[in-house]
Design a protein around this motif. Structure first.
Motif, mmCIF file in Angstrom:
data_model
loop_
_atom_site.group_PDB
_atom_site.id
_atom_site.type_symbol
_atom_site.label_atom_id
_atom_site.label_comp_id
_atom_site.label_asym_id
_atom_site.label_seq_id
_atom_site.Cartn_x
_atom_site.Cartn_y
_atom_site.Cartn_z
ATOM 1 N N GLY A 123 12.035 18.342 -9.361
ATOM 2 C CA GLY A 123 13.117 17.603 -8.555
ATOM 3 C C GLY A 123 13.501 18.369 -7.380
ATOM 4 O O GLY A 123 13.748 17.883 -6.323
ATOM 5 N N ARG A 126 10.697 18.651 -4.706
ATOM 6 C CA ARG A 126 10.854 17.474 -3.943
ATOM 7 C C ARG A 126 11.797 17.314 -3.134
ATOM 8 O O ARG A 126 11.773 16.777 -1.865
ATOM 9 C CB ARG A 126 10.771 16.189 -5.017
ATOM 10 C CG ARG A 126 9.367 16.031 -5.512
ATOM 11 C CD ARG A 126 9.280 14.864 -6.375
ATOM 12 N NE ARG A 126 7.922 14.889 -6.805
ATOM 13 C CZ ARG A 126 7.218 13.737 -7.298
ATOM 14 N NH1 ARG A 126 7.791 12.461 -6.965
ATOM 15 N NH2 ARG A 126 5.830 13.931 -7.646
ATOM 16 N N ASP A 127 13.193 17.590 -3.322
ATOM 17 C CA ASP A 127 14.399 17.462 -2.826
ATOM 18 C C ASP A 127 14.145 18.456 -1.407
ATOM 19 O O ASP A 127 14.414 18.031 -0.149
ATOM 20 C CB ASP A 127 15.450 18.225 -3.314
ATOM 21 C CG ASP A 127 16.108 17.084 -4.351
ATOM 22 O OD1 ASP A 127 15.558 15.917 -4.350
ATOM 23 O OD2 ASP A 127 16.756 17.630 -5.250
ATOM 24 N N GLU A 130 11.751 17.204 1.327
ATOM 25 C CA GLU A 130 12.128 16.183 2.136
ATOM 26 C C GLU A 130 13.044 16.809 3.107
ATOM 27 O O GLU A 130 13.269 16.306 4.392
ATOM 28 C CB GLU A 130 13.053 15.207 1.478
ATOM 29 C CG GLU A 130 12.489 14.116 0.596
ATOM 30 C CD GLU A 130 13.231 13.314 -0.353
ATOM 31 O OE1 GLU A 130 14.387 13.400 -0.148
ATOM 32 O OE2 GLU A 130 12.604 12.386 -1.069
ATOM 33 N N HIS A 694 -6.691 -1.126 1.593
ATOM 34 C CA HIS A 694 -6.476 -1.833 2.923
ATOM 35 C C HIS A 694 -5.473 -0.917 3.628
ATOM 36 O O HIS A 694 -4.268 -0.940 3.375
ATOM 37 C CB HIS A 694 -5.629 -3.365 2.467
ATOM 38 C CG HIS A 694 -5.796 -4.349 3.890
ATOM 39 N ND1 HIS A 694 -6.479 -5.285 3.665
ATOM 40 C CD2 HIS A 694 -5.015 -4.241 4.553
ATOM 41 C CE1 HIS A 694 -6.402 -6.098 4.718
ATOM 42 N NE2 HIS A 694 -5.656 -5.138 5.300
ATOM 43 N N LEU A 702 -1.847 -0.085 3.115
ATOM 44 C CA LEU A 702 -0.992 -0.985 2.489
ATOM 45 C C LEU A 702 -1.118 -1.016 1.090
ATOM 46 O O LEU A 702 -0.104 -1.511 0.227
ATOM 47 C CB LEU A 702 -1.320 -2.197 3.193
ATOM 48 C CG LEU A 702 -1.117 -2.305 4.572
ATOM 49 C CD1 LEU A 702 -1.421 -3.450 5.269
ATOM 50 C CD2 LEU A 702 0.458 -1.891 5.062
ATOM 51 N N THR A 703 -2.032 -0.643 0.325
ATOM 52 C CA THR A 703 -2.419 -0.863 -0.977
ATOM 53 C C THR A 703 -2.116 0.529 -1.711
ATOM 54 O O THR A 703 -3.295 1.164 -2.117
ATOM 55 C CB THR A 703 -3.788 -1.325 -1.320
ATOM 56 O OG1 THR A 703 -4.822 -0.436 -0.483
ATOM 57 C CG2 THR A 703 -3.981 -2.841 -0.973
ATOM 58 N N TYR A 706 0.229 -0.191 -7.532
ATOM 59 C CA TYR A 706 -0.053 -1.229 -8.440
ATOM 60 C C TYR A 706 0.471 -2.425 -8.044
ATOM 61 O O TYR A 706 -0.133 -3.589 -8.378
ATOM 62 C CB TYR A 706 -0.163 -0.919 -9.721
ATOM 63 C CG TYR A 706 -0.985 0.335 -10.194
ATOM 64 C CD1 TYR A 706 -2.409 0.335 -9.635
ATOM 65 C CD2 TYR A 706 -0.608 1.521 -10.750
ATOM 66 C CE1 TYR A 706 -2.960 1.358 -10.025
ATOM 67 C CE2 TYR A 706 -1.377 2.571 -11.333
ATOM 68 C CZ TYR A 706 -2.418 2.545 -10.849
ATOM 69 O OH TYR A 706 -3.671 3.402 -11.196
ATOM 70 N N MET A 707 1.371 -2.509 -7.142
ATOM 71 C CA MET A 707 1.983 -3.705 -6.694
ATOM 72 C C MET A 707 1.000 -4.533 -5.901
ATOM 73 O O MET A 707 0.993 -5.739 -5.500
ATOM 74 C CB MET A 707 3.359 -3.576 -5.977
ATOM 75 C CG MET A 707 4.428 -2.978 -6.870
ATOM 76 S SD MET A 707 4.885 -4.170 -8.231
ATOM 77 C CE MET A 707 5.925 -5.038 -7.335
ATOM 78 N N ASP A 708 0.005 -3.713 -5.209
ATOM 79 C CA ASP A 708 -0.552 -4.366 -4.155
ATOM 80 C C ASP A 708 -2.186 -3.893 -4.214
ATOM 81 O O ASP A 708 -3.134 -4.465 -3.674
ATOM 82 C CB ASP A 708 -0.376 -3.837 -2.564
ATOM 83 C CG ASP A 708 1.151 -4.401 -2.300
ATOM 84 O OD1 ASP A 708 1.215 -5.506 -2.277
ATOM 85 O OD2 ASP A 708 2.289 -3.658 -2.060
ATOM 86 N N TYR A 709 -2.713 -3.019 -5.121
ATOM 87 C CA TYR A 709 -3.830 -2.680 -5.354
ATOM 88 C C TYR A 709 -4.240 -2.963 -6.987
ATOM 89 O O TYR A 709 -3.400 -2.756 -7.892
ATOM 90 C CB TYR A 709 -4.093 -0.917 -5.490
ATOM 91 C CG TYR A 709 -5.636 -0.690 -5.575
ATOM 92 C CD1 TYR A 709 -6.260 -0.927 -4.093
ATOM 93 C CD2 TYR A 709 -6.072 -0.650 -6.824
ATOM 94 C CE1 TYR A 709 -7.571 -0.356 -4.403
ATOM 95 C CE2 TYR A 709 -7.623 -0.409 -6.905
ATOM 96 C CZ TYR A 709 -8.362 -0.177 -5.705
ATOM 97 O OH TYR A 709 -9.480 0.111 -5.677
ATOM 98 N N ARG B 40 12.196 7.255 -4.853
ATOM 99 C CA ARG B 40 13.462 7.817 -3.892
ATOM 100 C C ARG B 40 13.415 6.829 -2.671
ATOM 101 O O ARG B 40 13.876 7.264 -1.674
ATOM 102 C CB ARG B 40 12.542 9.191 -3.567
ATOM 103 C CG ARG B 40 12.784 10.267 -4.582
ATOM 104 C CD ARG B 40 12.280 11.714 -4.026
ATOM 105 N NE ARG B 40 12.770 12.731 -4.886
ATOM 106 C CZ ARG B 40 13.511 13.896 -4.661
ATOM 107 N NH1 ARG B 40 13.560 13.917 -3.583
ATOM 108 N NH2 ARG B 40 13.663 14.647 -5.726
ATOM 109 N N ALA B 179 -2.335 -8.296 -7.979
ATOM 110 C CA ALA B 179 -1.724 -6.962 -8.354
ATOM 111 C C ALA B 179 -0.820 -6.937 -9.119
ATOM 112 O O ALA B 179 -0.606 -6.513 -10.245
ATOM 113 C CB ALA B 179 -1.964 -6.225 -7.061
ATOM 114 N N SER B 180 0.500 -7.474 -8.409
ATOM 115 C CA SER B 180 1.849 -7.105 -9.187
ATOM 116 C C SER B 180 2.040 -8.273 -10.183
ATOM 117 O O SER B 180 2.832 -8.121 -11.068
ATOM 118 C CB SER B 180 2.908 -7.231 -8.006
ATOM 119 O OG SER B 180 2.983 -8.768 -7.384
ATOM 120 N N HIS B 242 -2.167 -10.313 0.735
ATOM 121 C CA HIS B 242 -2.699 -11.119 -0.606
ATOM 122 C C HIS B 242 -2.857 -12.733 -0.197
ATOM 123 O O HIS B 242 -3.473 -13.205 -1.019
ATOM 124 C CB HIS B 242 -1.411 -11.056 -1.702
ATOM 125 C CG HIS B 242 -1.415 -9.531 -2.100
ATOM 126 N ND1 HIS B 242 -2.532 -8.949 -3.047
ATOM 127 C CD2 HIS B 242 -0.489 -8.825 -1.974
ATOM 128 C CE1 HIS B 242 -2.040 -7.681 -3.191
ATOM 129 N NE2 HIS B 242 -0.873 -7.394 -2.493
#
Lengths: 783, 265
Positions: A123, A126-127, A130, A694, A702-703, A706-709, B40, B179-180, B242
């Motif tokens: 952590g 990572r802080d 940034e 993509h 953009l991918t 896992y929300m988009d790929y 984050r 995907a989602s 999509h």
């Protein structure tokens, strides 16, 4: 075959620790004093680095070191290299741009590593990451390989004019052009092979430990080939000489090719450990994996396939542009050349072939081998074109293929490969039978009644595995030999350790390799341990990729077993006062053939180590080493048939049947082989229906989650019908061809052929997502 | 994740007090907030957890009136026997949210306060003409959902329950993002005493909305066949990697048709 011998469906020994969560991965490794690293990565696809200010970050809590590329360069750490030299057709060597492990002046893709921060905790690292202030001057980016070649496109590397890395060719252009000119029919296609993100379950990780007292480095890393990592880090990146660098790849959670390469992070962690005086661990998060793991595929090709009036292929002309991303990864150059264009003959007798391949830099993640590596691209191109040709010629796709099959072996193709054995008609027959190919029309009509579009598609693939004869690949530009080593150590009580240069990251070597020993000596597999993944334990090895662990890795073990057997028989003959030639090994004992005189295996081993009574002049002990260099590639092949039903209202494709009929040569453990086929098909269906990296025009991925790929899930897949009809490989002692990549190679064209058949169109882009399929149906019905 | 102060509220009043500290956020399941914090992208100083507050739990059905406590999980909504009788469409919709882990943690209040443009509940509550009850006031669903991740909630205002009158017929159909697996298009149809209402999630440029075209066709005849040939305009619909706006427009009609067919079973 015993219950644990060759051919037995033995449950995997390693699964006990994997399925109970007791596997030991790099992130499980703990070294006293170990600290944690975070990388600052470029948010831009293409930019100049104007200024890096680390002061604020250095003052953050827990921070031990904030290090930049400038310091790395000053310490003499080398640039990353591509280890396979390709020459353009004009004779000039490939144009390799500099890839510094930490970017110094310029960043070339989103995710390019710029700064490493080492701190007490992850952590805190990572802080502080940034808080590193980097001033960039943004440059125009290009993500599309075709566009990168255009005049006025942004230039990535001064070494590569027009972003062109090489312009390479193979085959006979004149003969091919003549064949096309004289053809009764020519099928022309544009073929796009979509870019994929490998998505191993375990993200990449590295733990670098510099021991000041010993002046020695240890690197734990997620590698498919730790010895190659050590070699490259010693010889090119100037980390340390090989004797002062130990590389350990413990349990590794999947690779699919992406963990073959040496990445910036392991180099930087080793260097940072010396610089900061603490062991440094870095573990990628999933976003870093998406951004910075070497991607796969990304080809754009045109193809012309010429036929005579009997529907026999007379020529094949291919022009391919391959996107290699922002930098040349370790084996990136051989994927779209010698692992791709040499397979363009497929299963067919094609008298003339010519392929031209241009590789291109773009502001995207580096592209390298991904399950199949070049061979899926060749198979997709060829099998999509065969299907289109069959439709144009008005003949059955199965029959067009059968007409053109190679039927006598060995067969020399016009593109280097010499196929040694195969029976392509047998696989085609097995697949058409298992899929009830003949009954398809009835099923299509039944589906139509439900308002669904049903289609069927096939793919007859071939691949070259068992990579590879060292002298041959050396002559083609490889920087390394592709043999394998093995050491068989028989302990004093008869238990056995097999040390191998192959690396298991899901393949089940601990089981299959032990089965081989059991078959030979009758020792239970529980008494056989497979040791791999550590340069201090295994002398040298070339690792696991290209379905080589069976054909090459196990062949090395066979050679070592031969030597052990010869010595064991000598000892037994001496003890039994018999002729060496009369000794046979049966049921865990060495026997004098045709008598009841015998000595148990463990007793022979003990005799080897007590050395009280050995044949005159024999050295004590029982341990043998062997290196195996294959004499040819191996050529797994098969036929896949996919059947789909499409809901025209939503464009949803359901795979209602998937049949795989493979020829893998001899098989050690059919259960593990089926598992490999299942996994490969899942990945191939993933490419065809679901997956696609993509980038937007500015170079943002953009991918990147896992929300988009879209990864394949269980409910995206049918239950597969798999079978094998095998012709043993003549070039290695086990007759093995390899099975690790077949599924991913053979399945995408079968799926797309089925979809285009269902809709009645020539082509559709991968992934054929519901929206893509719906749009294709709409476009088809409008016209 | 950045460091954060965690508070477990014992009552709505307690939560209302705690949420005033620092840059606090209310936590009610955290199925969106926690992943955003882990990557984050969100960095509240304090979290005020509502999920253990007794008064926010559970489903009540009294006559036609259904009241669901804001901290009721999707799993509990999906499996409430009274609700399954009063408004099976909503229970079924809840069973389609996310995966089992999400359904056991995520709550109705958390979902609607977040107002993700692809969340399922906003479509249901808008179509059902629900009332969102907070610790300050009552807000009609049509006034509550304001746009992408925007609601009528004021700073520190806490949703305590939602209530609605059970419709005669209702159903929800969603087409998932491959995907989602969120909705690319989700359509909730309801036929109640005030007429037919059709709300669409996952598709609108500005979040959940009611489809005039579909409603107009169904008012005359609440049957799937009434939607044959009905076109939904692609204007104001989202386009992303999509799905295009045109594809979403098509899916709205298709999902509406399937929902009406399901509602009429």
């Amino acid at each position: 075959m015993g219950i644990e011998g060759v051919g037995a469906r033995v449950a995997r020994k390693e699964d006990k620790r994997f399925i109970t969560g007791a596997g030991r991965y790099v992130d499980d490794m703990v070294v006293p004093g170990m600290k944690h690293a975070a990388f600052v990565r470029s948010p831009h696809a293409h930019a100049q680095i104007k200024k890096i200010d680390v002061k604020k970050a250095q003052a953050m809590p827990g921070v031990i070191g904030v290090l930049t590329g400038k310091e790395l360069k000053a310490d003499g750490i080398g640039n990353l290299i591509c280890g396979w030299m390709i020459h353009s057709k004009d004779g000039s060597p490939m144009k390799m741009g500099a890839w510094s492990p930490l970017a110094v002046d310029k960043v070339r893709y989103v995710g390019d590593a710029v700064v490493i921060v080492v701190a007490e905790t992850k952590g805190q690292a990572r802080d502080a990451a940034e808080a590193v202030e980097i001033t960039y001057k943004e440059l125009k980016a290009v993500v599309d390989a075709t566009k990168a070649l255009e005049k006025g496109a942004p230039q990535l590397h001064p070494e590569a004019e027009s972003n062109l890395i090489f312009d390479w060719e193979i085959g006979d252009a004149k003969a091919t052009d003549a064949a096309i000119k004289a053809a009764a029919h020519v099928t022309r296609m544009k073929i796009v092979n979509n870019r994929l993100v490998p998505n191993a379950m375990e993200p990449r990780a590295a733990l670098g430990h510099y021991d000041k007292a010993e002046d020695h480095y240890t690197c734990w890393t997620t590698s498919q080939n730790p010895h190659v990592a050590r070699l490259v880090m010693s010889a090119f990146y100037n980390i340390a000489p090989e004797n002062k660098l130990r590389v350990i790849a413990p349990d590794v959670g999947g690779g699919f090719g992406s963990k073959i390469y040496i990445y910036p992070e392991e180099i930087v962690c080793l260097w940072a450990s010396k610089k900061t005086g603490v062991p440094v661990k870095w573990v990628a998060d999933r976003t870093e994996s998406f951004l910075s793991d070497a991607h796969g595929r990304d080809h754009v090709s045109t193809v012309e396939m010429a036929f005579d009036k009997n529907n026999r292929i007379t020529g094949l002309k291919v022009d391919t542009i391959a996107n290699l991303g922002a930098y040349m990864s370790l084996f990136s150059s051989c994927v779209p050349t010698y692992l791709y264009a040499t397979l363009l003959s497929g299963q067919y007798d094609i008298p003339a072939i010519h392929a031209n391949v241009r590789t291109v830099y773009t502001n995207t993640a580096p592209v390298d081998a991904y399950r199949g590596a070049g061979r899926p691209e060749a198979t997709y191109l060829l099998e999509r074109t065969m299907e289109a040709a069959a439709r144009e010629l008005g003949v059955s796709p199965a029959e067009l293929r059968r007409t053109n099959f190679i039927t006598s072996f060995p067969h020399q193709t016009p593109v280097i490969m010499n196929y040694d054995a195969g029976d392509y008609a047998a696989s085609l027959d097995a697949a058409t039978k298992a899929s009830d190919y003949a009954g398809f029309a009835k099923r299509k009509a039944a589906a139509a009644k439900k308002g669904l579009l049903r289609g069927i598609g096939m793919s007859c693939y071939i691949e070259a595995c068992g990579i590879a004869p060292s002298a041959a690949v050396g002559s083609l530009g490889a920087g390394v030999g592709l043999w394998e080593s093995a050491e068989v150590r028989v302990n004093a009580v008869g238990t056995i350790e097999v040390l191998t240069g192959s690396h298991s990251h899901g393949q089940g070597h601990e089981t299959t390799f032990a089965q081989l020993v059991n078959e030979r000596f009758g020792v239970p597999i529980d008494s056989v341990s497979i040791v791999h993944g550590d340069t201090d334990k295994v002398q040298m090895g070339m690792g696991t990729y290209g379905s080589r662990s069976g054909a090459v890795g196990m062949s090395a073990i066979v050679k070592a077993l031969d030597k052990v057997e010869a010595k064991a028989k000598k000892i037994a003959a001496h003890l039994l006062e018999a002729d060496e030639g009369d000794i046979v090994i049966e049921n865990g004992a060495l026997k004098v053939a045709g008598t009841d005189k015998n000595i148990p295996w463990f007793q022979m081993a003990l005799a080897a180590y007590t050395a009280h009574n050995l044949p005159g002049g024999m050295e004590p002990g029982l341990k043998e080493t062997a290196f195996y260099d294959p004499s040819n590639f191996t050529f797994p092949a098969g036929c896949y048939i996919c059947e789909v039903e499409i809901d025209p209202e939503t464009g949803t494709t359901e795979i209602v049947q998937f049949v795989a009929a493979d020829d893998f040569g001899n098989i050690i453990n059919p259960m593990i082989v089926e598992g490999q086929v299942h996994g490969g098909i899942a990945q191939g269906i993933g490419q065809a229906l679901l997956e696609g990296a993509h980038y937007d025009a500015s170079g943002q991925l953009l991918t990147a989650s896992y929300m988009d790929y879209t990864m394949p899930r269980a409910d995206d897949l049918p239950s597969f019908k798999v079978s094998t009809s095998n012709t043993p490989c003549p070039s290695n002692p086990l007759g093995i061809k390899g099975c690790g990549e077949a599924g991913a190679i053979g399945s995408p064209p079968a799926v797309i052929n089925a979809i285009t058949d269902a809709i009645g169109i020539t082509d559709i882009a991968m992934p054929a997502s519901p929206s893509t399929v719906w749009a294709a149906i709409r476009a088809a019905t409008k016209h | 994740m950045y460091s954060v102060n965690y508070h477990r509220a014992t009552s709505v009043a307690d939560a209302a007090k705690l949420v005033k500290s620092g840059d606090a956020k209310l936590l009610s399941g955290g199925m969106t907030l926690i992943p955003a914090m882990k990557t984050r992208l969100a960095a509240p100083s304090d979290l005020v957890d509502l999920s253990r507050i007794k008064e926010l739990q559970g489903v009540k059905v009294s006559g036609k009136t259904v009241t669901i406590g804001a901290a009721t999980t999707h799993y509990d909504v999906a499996n409430d026997e009274k609700l399954k009788k009063a408004c099976p469409a909503l229970a079924h919709m809840a069973s389609l949210i996310g995966d089992p882990a999400v359904r056991h943690r995520g709550t109705i209040g958390g979902s609607i306060a977040n107002n993700d443009p692809a969340a399922d509940y906003p479509a249901a509550l808008l179509a059902l003409g629900a009332t969102i009850v907070t610790n300050k006031r009552e807000i009609g669903a049509d006034k509550f959902f304001k746009g992408l991740f925007e609601t009528a909630l004021k700073d520190g205002e806490i949703i305590t329950a939602v209530s609605f009158s059970a419709p005669a017929k209702a159903a929800y159909e969603k087409f998932r993002n491959p995907a989602s697996r969120y909705a690319i298009v989700g359509v909730f149809v309801a036929k109640g005493k005030d007429g037919v209402s059709v709300a669409v999630t996952g598709a609108g440029d500005d979040g959940v909305f009611r489809s005039k075209e579909i409603e107009a066709a169904l008012v005359k005849n609440f049957a799937a066949s009434a939607l044959d040939g009905v076109k939904v305009p692609a204007k104001n619909l989202m386009t992303d990697i999509h799905a295009s706006a045109e594809y979403r427009a098509n899916l709205i009609a298709v999902m509406a048709k399937r929902a009406v067919a399901a509602a009429n079973v």
